[in-house]
Design a protein around this motif. Structure first.
Motif, PDB file in Angstrom:
ATOM      1  N   GLY A 355     -27.525 -35.998   3.019  1.00 37.84           N
ATOM      2  CA  GLY A 355     -27.199 -37.256   2.356  1.00 37.84           C
ATOM      3  C   GLY A 355     -27.205 -37.137   0.846  1.00 37.84           C
ATOM      4  N   LEU A 356     -28.191 -36.436   0.298  1.00 40.42           N
ATOM      5  CA  LEU A 356     -28.261 -36.247  -1.153  1.00 40.42           C
ATOM      6  C   LEU A 356     -27.074 -35.443  -1.657  1.00 40.42           C
ATOM      7  N   LYS A 357     -26.637 -34.464  -0.865  1.00 37.89           N
ATOM      8  CA  LYS A 357     -25.466 -33.663  -1.242  1.00 37.89           C
ATOM      9  C   LYS A 357     -24.240 -34.562  -1.378  1.00 37.89           C
ATOM     10  N   GLY A 358     -24.114 -35.508  -0.465  1.00 33.83           N
ATOM     11  CA  GLY A 358     -23.002 -36.450  -0.547  1.00 33.83           C
ATOM     12  C   GLY A 358     -23.037 -37.281  -1.813  1.00 33.83           C
ATOM     13  N   ILE A 359     -24.253 -37.666  -2.237  1.00 27.36           N
ATOM     14  CA  ILE A 359     -24.411 -38.456  -3.464  1.00 27.36           C
ATOM     15  C   ILE A 359     -24.123 -37.599  -4.692  1.00 27.36           C
ATOM     16  N   GLU A 360     -24.705 -36.403  -4.725  1.00 28.43           N
ATOM     17  CA  GLU A 360     -24.550 -35.532  -5.892  1.00 28.43           C
ATOM     18  C   GLU A 360     -23.095 -35.099  -6.092  1.00 28.43           C
ATOM     19  N   GLU A 361     -22.406 -34.814  -4.976  1.00 34.68           N
ATOM     20  CA  GLU A 361     -21.036 -34.309  -5.059  1.00 34.68           C
ATOM     21  C   GLU A 361     -19.994 -35.419  -4.983  1.00 34.68           C
ATOM     22  N   GLY A 362     -20.442 -36.662  -4.807  1.00 31.04           N
ATOM     23  CA  GLY A 362     -19.510 -37.782  -4.745  1.00 31.04           C
ATOM     24  C   GLY A 362     -18.574 -37.737  -3.557  1.00 31.04           C
ATOM     25  N   TYR A 363     -19.093 -37.354  -2.379  1.00 34.19           N
ATOM     26  CA  TYR A 363     -18.248 -37.278  -1.183  1.00 34.19           C
ATOM     27  C   TYR A 363     -17.607 -38.638  -0.878  1.00 34.19           C
ATOM     28  N   GLU A 364     -16.365 -38.578  -0.408  1.00 33.99           N
ATOM     29  CA  GLU A 364     -15.653 -39.788   0.000  1.00 33.99           C
ATOM     30  C   GLU A 364     -15.934 -40.078   1.477  1.00 33.99           C
ATOM     31  N   LEU A 365     -16.226 -41.315   1.783  1.00 36.28           N
ATOM     32  CA  LEU A 365     -16.480 -41.697   3.175  1.00 36.28           C
ATOM     33  C   LEU A 365     -15.164 -41.872   3.910  1.00 36.28           C
ATOM     34  N   PRO A 366     -14.951 -41.180   5.034  1.00 38.04           N
ATOM     35  CA  PRO A 366     -13.705 -41.345   5.788  1.00 38.04           C
ATOM     36  C   PRO A 366     -13.666 -42.718   6.457  1.00 38.04           C
ATOM     37  N   PRO A 367     -12.511 -43.111   6.986  1.00 31.78           N
ATOM     38  CA  PRO A 367     -12.423 -44.402   7.680  1.00 31.78           C
ATOM     39  C   PRO A 367     -13.409 -44.462   8.849  1.00 31.78           C
TER      40      PRO A 367
END
Length: 445
Positions: A355-367
């Motif tokens: 989850g933190l990786k998603g925040i740090e890297e700015g991952y886009e949430l798919p539909p």
């Protein structure tokens, strides 16, 4: 001596405690325990208690075997099932090398290290597990299957039934030991039960899960039945998961909450989910660590099998529960893949790290998945981009082997041992001739 240590020593004297158990886990999550006399506790706080780490699965090599267990006074609790005969207490321990460095293979330290990373980013990580398990009449196998204590189903009330009495006794014991329970009820399978623990910081929750398993086992022995956290003990019946609700807080503010946003879910919350989805296949060997875990994931009965998310969609791997008006603090995400046989310290570490990786890297949430994922055809799921979870332990280990996130989060020693342990489990399983093969092939071929 700090206040917590002083409280422990006074309580030991006032309650007449005869034994103090020092608890920790090995890499796969088996609880370890050593009992010391009350007179040794003060010294253990200062110097720790030495033991041979090479004798514990995955801890050290023989030439670097000496380890120390340092009791955490904040985890001190009197064990209620011991009663007034030889009153006994327990404390969880942090493990160190003789020179005071954290032991590389201590699962509790792995989680502490990941929580420190979250803290550096301004977050505190909270979790709330829904723990499922089965009660069997005994460990005896009848016609190829264990025998559950009842034939009841979801939310059934069975006055005077074993499960009803069991849950009442278990919840009382958990509360006595300082573990708050939110709900308890009969689950969907015969003999299957669920007890939900209240939200707490992730380290406290992981300690509580280890204590929970012990309490459940002790109450089962007391009542003449057998409790199992095996992910899928019976064919054709639901498996036992540990759906875990998670949230990040910045001080007293829920970082997942944003008024007016879709589902009241903030950008941070959406990126956290995206991180979990992106790395779900890589962490599954830890959240679902046994050969049997994949019988639950791919055995039907509502276990998530595909990497999807949805709002209140129970067929998705990650669910955003229904928002409660005027309760922004309750915004959270629920990870539904994890089972109740995992090592909670390692599983929470990896879910947080993803989850933190998603925040740090700015991952886009798919539909989101708006429909029932189970009811779609394989072609429809492929067209929608719904990737499957690993199909078995070997498949999961292959994903883990390629994961920088998992290797970095666990550290090389835990990572290497865990991989070795799981490869061996798969090899041992693959060499077995199963009852299914005998039943279908012995006379037919």
């Amino acid at each position: 001596m700090d206040k917590q240590q002083d409280f422990v020593l006074r309580t030991i004297e006032e309650r007449g405690i005869k034994f103090v158990r020092l608890w920790f886990t090995d890499v796969v999550g088996t609880l370890k325990s050593v009992a010391i006399a009350p007179a040794e506790v003060e010294g253990a706080f200062v110097e720790g208690l030495g033991f041979d780490g090479s004798a514990i699965e995955g801890f050290t090599r023989s030439y670097e075997s000496d380890l120390l267990s340092l009791p955490d006074p904040g985890t001190f609790q009197v064990l209620p099932w011991r009663g007034e005969i030889d009153p006994t207490a327990r404390m969880f321990c942090d493990l160190t090398t003789p020179d005071g460095q954290p032991a590389a293979a201590d699962p509790r330290h792995v989680l502490k290290r990941t929580l420190e990373k979250a803290k550096d980013l301004g977050f505190t990580f909270y979790t709330h597990p829904e723990v499922e398990f089965y009660l069997m009449k005994s460990t005896t196998i009848v016609d190829g299957s264990p025998v559950p204590v009842d034939d009841a189903g979801y939310f059934d009330n069975v006055p005077g039934g074993t499960a009803h009495d069991f849950r009442r006794r278990a919840v009382t014991m958990l509360e006595d030991i300082g573990i708050s329970v939110e709900y308890s009820h009969h689950e969907g399978g015969p003999g299957q039960n669920e007890i939900d623990l209240r939200y707490a910081d992730a380290l406290t929750t992981a300690d509580n899960i280890m204590t929970f398993r012990t309490v459940v086992k002790e109450v089962a022995i007391e009542q003449g039945v057998h409790a199992t956290f095996m992910p899928k003990p019976m064919s054709g019946q639901p498996g036992s998961g540990m759906h875990t609700h998670m949230s990040l807080f910045e001080g007293d503010t829920n970082a997942f909450y944003e008024a007016g946003a879709q589902y009241q879910l903030s950008k941070v919350g959406r990126q956290f989910i995206a991180g979990l989805l992106t790395h779900a296949q890589e962490i599954t060997a830890v959240t679902n660590q046994f050969v049997n875990s994949y019988k639950r994931i791919w055995g039907g009965d509502e276990a998530p099998s595909f990497v999807t998310w949805g709002h209140n969609n129970r067929s998705a791997l990650i669910r955003v529960p229904m928002y409660k008006p005027h309760k922004g603090q309750s915004s959270r995400v629920e990870y539904r893949g994890i089972d109740s046989a995992c090592n909670p310290y390692l599983a929470f570490s990896l879910m947080l790290a993803a989850g933190l990786k998603g925040i740090e890297e700015g991952y886009e949430l798919p539909p989101e998945a708006e429909n029932n994922v189970w009811s779609l055809s394989d072609a429809e799921r492929r067209a929608l981009g719904y990737e499957p979870l690993p199909s078995n332990l070997d498949h999961a280990v292959q994903y883990m082997e390629q994961s920088e996130l998992v290797a970095e989060t666990l550290g090389s020693q835990v990572y290497d041992y865990f991989m070795l342990n799981k490869r061996q489990e798969w090899y041992d399983y693959r060499a077995q001739v199963t009852p299914y093969e005998l039943r279908t092939n012995l006379t037919a071929l």
